[in-house]
Design a protein around this motif. Structure first.
Motif, mmCIF file in Angstrom:
data_model
loop_
_atom_site.group_PDB
_atom_site.id
_atom_site.type_symbol
_atom_site.label_atom_id
_atom_site.label_comp_id
_atom_site.label_asym_id
_atom_site.label_seq_id
_atom_site.Cartn_x
_atom_site.Cartn_y
_atom_site.Cartn_z
ATOM 1 N N HIS A 80 0.820 -1.207 0.000
ATOM 2 C CA HIS A 80 0.000 0.000 0.000
ATOM 3 C C HIS A 80 0.864 1.272 0.000
ATOM 4 O O HIS A 80 2.026 1.240 0.428
ATOM 5 C CB HIS A 80 -0.906 0.031 1.237
ATOM 6 C CG HIS A 80 -1.905 -1.077 1.280
ATOM 7 N ND1 HIS A 80 -1.568 -2.342 1.722
ATOM 8 C CD2 HIS A 80 -3.222 -1.106 0.944
ATOM 9 C CE1 HIS A 80 -2.643 -3.120 1.652
ATOM 10 N NE2 HIS A 80 -3.658 -2.401 1.197
ATOM 11 N N PRO A 81 0.311 2.390 -0.432
ATOM 12 C CA PRO A 81 1.014 3.666 -0.274
ATOM 13 C C PRO A 81 1.355 3.894 1.200
ATOM 14 O O PRO A 81 0.534 3.637 2.085
ATOM 15 C CB PRO A 81 -0.022 4.694 -0.756
ATOM 16 C CG PRO A 81 -0.923 3.931 -1.661
ATOM 17 C CD PRO A 81 -1.005 2.555 -1.093
ATOM 18 N N GLY A 82 2.555 4.334 1.462
ATOM 19 C CA GLY A 82 2.982 4.586 2.839
ATOM 20 C C GLY A 82 3.632 3.406 3.526
ATOM 21 O O GLY A 82 4.182 3.547 4.626
ATOM 22 N N ASP A 83 3.615 2.235 2.893
ATOM 23 C CA ASP A 83 4.270 1.070 3.493
ATOM 24 C C ASP A 83 5.786 1.250 3.509
ATOM 25 O O ASP A 83 6.376 1.747 2.539
ATOM 26 C CB ASP A 83 3.943 -0.206 2.700
ATOM 27 C CG ASP A 83 2.677 -0.902 3.182
ATOM 28 O OD1 ASP A 83 2.228 -0.589 4.297
ATOM 29 O OD2 ASP A 83 2.152 -1.761 2.451
ATOM 30 N N PHE A 84 6.411 0.859 4.616
ATOM 31 C CA PHE A 84 7.865 0.719 4.678
ATOM 32 C C PHE A 84 8.099 -0.706 5.171
ATOM 33 O O PHE A 84 8.060 -0.995 6.363
ATOM 34 C CB PHE A 84 8.496 1.739 5.632
ATOM 35 C CG PHE A 84 9.974 1.938 5.404
ATOM 36 C CD1 PHE A 84 10.878 0.894 5.582
ATOM 37 C CD2 PHE A 84 10.464 3.178 5.012
ATOM 38 C CE1 PHE A 84 12.233 1.079 5.359
ATOM 39 C CE2 PHE A 84 11.834 3.378 4.796
ATOM 40 C CZ PHE A 84 12.708 2.326 4.969
ATOM 41 N N ILE A 85 8.349 -1.616 4.217
ATOM 42 C CA ILE A 85 8.365 -3.054 4.483
ATOM 43 C C ILE A 85 9.793 -3.574 4.470
ATOM 44 O O ILE A 85 10.573 -3.276 3.568
ATOM 45 C CB ILE A 85 7.542 -3.812 3.426
ATOM 46 C CG1 ILE A 85 6.101 -3.306 3.395
ATOM 47 C CG2 ILE A 85 7.574 -5.315 3.694
ATOM 48 C CD1 ILE A 85 5.277 -3.868 2.235
ATOM 49 N N ALA A 86 10.119 -4.379 5.479
ATOM 50 C CA ALA A 86 11.364 -5.142 5.469
ATOM 51 C C ALA A 86 11.033 -6.564 5.049
ATOM 52 O O ALA A 86 10.217 -7.231 5.690
ATOM 53 C CB ALA A 86 12.012 -5.133 6.845
ATOM 54 N N LEU A 87 11.634 -7.016 3.950
ATOM 55 C CA LEU A 87 11.467 -8.385 3.467
ATOM 56 C C LEU A 87 12.662 -9.185 3.953
ATOM 57 O O LEU A 87 13.797 -8.934 3.537
ATOM 58 C CB LEU A 87 11.378 -8.400 1.940
ATOM 59 C CG LEU A 87 11.178 -9.757 1.265
ATOM 60 C CD1 LEU A 87 9.883 -10.412 1.721
ATOM 61 C CD2 LEU A 87 11.181 -9.599 -0.253
ATOM 62 N N VAL A 88 12.426 -10.126 4.875
ATOM 63 C CA VAL A 88 13.523 -10.827 5.534
ATOM 64 C C VAL A 88 13.372 -12.331 5.369
ATOM 65 O O VAL A 88 12.318 -12.841 5.010
ATOM 66 C CB VAL A 88 13.589 -10.466 7.039
ATOM 67 C CG1 VAL A 88 13.752 -8.975 7.239
ATOM 68 C CG2 VAL A 88 12.344 -10.962 7.775
ATOM 69 N N GLY A 89 14.458 -13.044 5.665
ATOM 70 C CA GLY A 89 14.497 -14.492 5.553
ATOM 71 C C GLY A 89 15.907 -14.945 5.280
ATOM 72 O O GLY A 89 16.785 -14.147 4.941
ATOM 73 N N LYS A 90 16.145 -16.222 5.406
ATOM 74 C CA LYS A 90 17.482 -16.761 5.222
ATOM 75 C C LYS A 90 17.894 -16.686 3.756
ATOM 76 O O LYS A 90 17.071 -16.495 2.865
ATOM 77 C CB LYS A 90 17.531 -18.209 5.722
ATOM 78 C CG LYS A 90 17.285 -18.341 7.213
ATOM 79 C CD LYS A 90 17.331 -19.789 7.659
ATOM 80 C CE LYS A 90 17.060 -19.910 9.164
ATOM 81 N NZ LYS A 90 17.061 -21.319 9.622
ATOM 82 N N ASN A 91 19.194 -16.841 3.505
ATOM 83 C CA ASN A 91 19.710 -16.856 2.135
ATOM 84 C C ASN A 91 19.030 -17.959 1.326
ATOM 85 O O ASN A 91 18.828 -19.079 1.811
ATOM 86 C CB ASN A 91 21.220 -17.094 2.119
ATOM 87 C CG ASN A 91 22.005 -15.919 2.660
ATOM 88 O OD1 ASN A 91 22.835 -16.078 3.536
ATOM 89 N ND2 ASN A 91 21.744 -14.727 2.161
ATOM 90 N N GLY A 92 18.674 -17.640 0.082
ATOM 91 C CA GLY A 92 18.135 -18.644 -0.824
ATOM 92 C C GLY A 92 16.663 -18.945 -0.657
ATOM 93 O O GLY A 92 16.175 -19.933 -1.228
ATOM 94 N N THR A 93 15.931 -18.115 0.094
ATOM 95 C CA THR A 93 14.510 -18.405 0.328
ATOM 96 C C THR A 93 13.584 -17.730 -0.680
ATOM 97 O O THR A 93 12.374 -17.920 -0.600
ATOM 98 C CB THR A 93 14.097 -17.981 1.752
ATOM 99 O OG1 THR A 93 14.408 -16.596 1.935
ATOM 100 C CG2 THR A 93 14.808 -18.800 2.792
ATOM 101 N N GLY A 94 14.127 -16.931 -1.593
ATOM 102 C CA GLY A 94 13.300 -16.354 -2.653
ATOM 103 C C GLY A 94 13.049 -14.867 -2.571
ATOM 104 O O GLY A 94 12.214 -14.325 -3.317
ATOM 105 N N LYS A 95 13.761 -14.146 -1.697
ATOM 106 C CA LYS A 95 13.500 -12.715 -1.519
ATOM 107 C C LYS A 95 13.789 -11.929 -2.804
ATOM 108 O O LYS A 95 12.976 -11.112 -3.240
ATOM 109 C CB LYS A 95 14.356 -12.177 -0.356
ATOM 110 C CG LYS A 95 14.094 -12.853 0.966
ATOM 111 C CD LYS A 95 14.865 -12.218 2.102
ATOM 112 C CE LYS A 95 16.375 -12.283 1.930
ATOM 113 N NZ LYS A 95 16.900 -13.665 1.898
ATOM 114 N N SER A 96 14.953 -12.169 -3.399
ATOM 115 C CA SER A 96 15.314 -11.430 -4.616
ATOM 116 C C SER A 96 14.424 -11.817 -5.784
ATOM 117 O O SER A 96 14.080 -10.968 -6.624
ATOM 118 C CB SER A 96 16.789 -11.676 -4.967
ATOM 119 O OG SER A 96 17.643 -11.136 -3.974
#
Length: 496
Positions: free
Chosen positions: A296-312
């Protein structure tokens, strides 16, 4: 063992009277564990390249003074000969990976050293185990995440067991489990095998308990050389240079800020983008599965998780750079007609791959000019906000990694995207610059933009994230407001 005397280095391609290194002298004895720190652009990487002989032999520079490794002059001794004494792990691991499979990459150097088959096998297994990547030994390098490639690069150097190891931000792309595994390996190499370690880091708390000596740099000079227990009393150097003091008692770990359950904050405004049952991957392997996410507009989200879990992979799918296999991505109606660069500004883990032009200022005006926007005004504001004004006429590839990161961020922001995605923005950044442009992004989110930051930096999450999305095994395992109540006021103050 290692002697640096009156070392001065300036880059021929950079039109400036200021040298990258100025009259540096110090000695390194066998078995030391040295932390080399300082703000972005202070000359740390240039010094590392000078220690290994890559400067001046592989870079166009003017160099005065000398670097001697066990009597070998790095100006004249062949790189192949020097590599038996000193090896380096670069900031960007992809620059030193060239085999097809992980095990081939790690065993390549021992093969070149002429070791017998048993020794090669033992060294390869040791390096794989020490960096926690035994499970990756048969994987193709092209299928690995950036963090996994970082571990492979470290392992390929460990397999040579050089007398001196230089590591340039080896933990930048690693989750804390990976950081601790790598640090334990370096401790073993240093304490048991007496390998001298010189490590450049911004995540100082990872190294602080291991270092026996600290060299602090600023503006091309060594401003402090502290040994033994005196290291812990040098808080003033960190504060003066905008670095985070490495509070050793602050516990690390994802569990402190991961929400309980999948209950994102309720928003009364229409989302910018919604992902419904999205699955994506590479070849025949799914990396993310059944992703349901609204931003949403105004979101400041941290996308976290271990290496290789699909974040990128998730970031690339949202940006339209990777096509999903299944599911639907729905953009807000007013954004559908905009070019992709106006919807999403994505900064890659390797920002150097996004550089196109001859000066920093041209990088910042390129997108707005193409989109018919007021390029000079937008560029001027961003140059000031990201501390790039003094670099506006510099060749981007001549900058430090931290400066390149800010340049690429600026070029994305110049297009005024609705959603800004940063994949590991902490690489090469001291805390002063990192927090400065995070505050800038925070202001943008407050004005209606959305920010998604992929990071392993728990302090950054604690300080800036309004929402945390945790990925585990390719699925969203948690989504919501970070549980700040678990932090005491004292801990929060020290963590940021």
């Amino acid at each position: 063992m290692l002697h640096v005397k009156n070392l001065t280095v300036s880059y021929k391609a950079v039109e400036t009277v200021k040298a990258a290194l100025e009259n540096i002298s110090f000695d390194v004895e066998d078995g030391e564990f040295i932390l080399l720190c300082g703000p972005s652009g202070c000359g740390k990487t240039t010094l590392a390249l000078s220690l290994t002989g890559l400067i001046p032999q592989a870079r166009s520079v003017n160099m005065k003074g000398s670097v001697l490794i066990e009597g070998l002059d790095t100006k004249t001794a062949p790189i192949r000969q020097l590599s038996g004494h000193i090896s380096i792990v670069f900031q960007n691991p992809e620059t030193q990976l060239f085999q097809s499979r992980v095990e081939e990459e790690i065993s390549f150097a021992p093969h070149n050293l002429g070791l017998d088959a048993n020794e090669i096998s033992e060294r390869t297994s040791f390096a794989l185990a020490g960096t926690g990547i035994l499970h990756l030994r048969n994987r193709f390098l092209r299928t690995l995440s950036s963090g996994e490639k970082q571990r492979v690069a470290i392992a390929s150097v460990l397999s040579m067991q050089p007398k001196i190891m230089v590591l340039d931000e080896p933990t930048a792309n690693l989750d804390w489990l990976g950081v601790e595994e790598v640090m334990q390996t370096l401790k073993c190499l240093n304490r048991e095998l007496k390998i001298t370690v010189i490590i450049i880091e911004h995540r100082l708390s990872a190294v602080f308990g291991l270092a026996t000596r600290m060299l602090v740099m600023n503006e091309g000079r060594v401003t402090a050389d502290v040994q033994g227990p005196d290291i812990t009393g040098e808080k003033k150097h960190f504060v003066q240079l905008g670095l985070r003091f490495p509070w050793r008692h602050v516990q690390r770990g994802l569990e402190r800020y991961i929400p309980e359950g999948i209950e994102p904050p309720v928003s009364s405004v229409e989302p910018l983008v919604t992902l419904t049952d999205v699955t994506a991957g590479y070849r025949h392997t799914a990396v993310i599965e059944d992703i349901n996410l609204s931003i949403h507009p105004g979101d400041f989200i941290a996308l976290v998780g271990k290496n290789g879990t699909g974040k990128s992979t998730l970031a690339r799918v949202i940006a339209g750079l990777h096509r999903q296999w299944n599911g639907r991505i729905t953009w807000k109606k007013s954004l559908k007609r905009l070019p992709a660069g106006r919807r999403v500004g994505l900064i890659f883990q390797n920002p150097s791959s996004q550089l196109l032009l001859d000066t920093v200022e041209e990088e910042l005006t390129f997108a707005p000019e193409n989109f018919g926007m007021n390029a000079p005004v937008r560029a001027q504001v961003i140059l000031q906000k990201l501390d790039l004004a003094g670099l506006r006429h510099r060749l981007p590839v001549s900058l430090s990694l931290g400066e390149i990161q800010r340049t690429v961020l600026g070029s994305a922001l110049a297009a005024d995207p609705a959603l800004i995605i940063l994949d590991e923005p902490t690489i090469g950044q001291d805390w002063s610059h990192l927090s400065s442009f995070m505050i800038f992004l925070q202001h943008l989110s407050q004005s209606g933009r959305a920010v998604l930051v992929i990071t392993h930096d728990d302090k950054l999450v604690c300080r800036f994230a309004k929402r945390v999305v945790y990925i585990e095994g390719g699925h969203i395992a948690a989504d919501g407001t970070p549980p700040r109540g678990r932090w005491s006021a004292r801990t929060l103050e020290e963590a940021v």
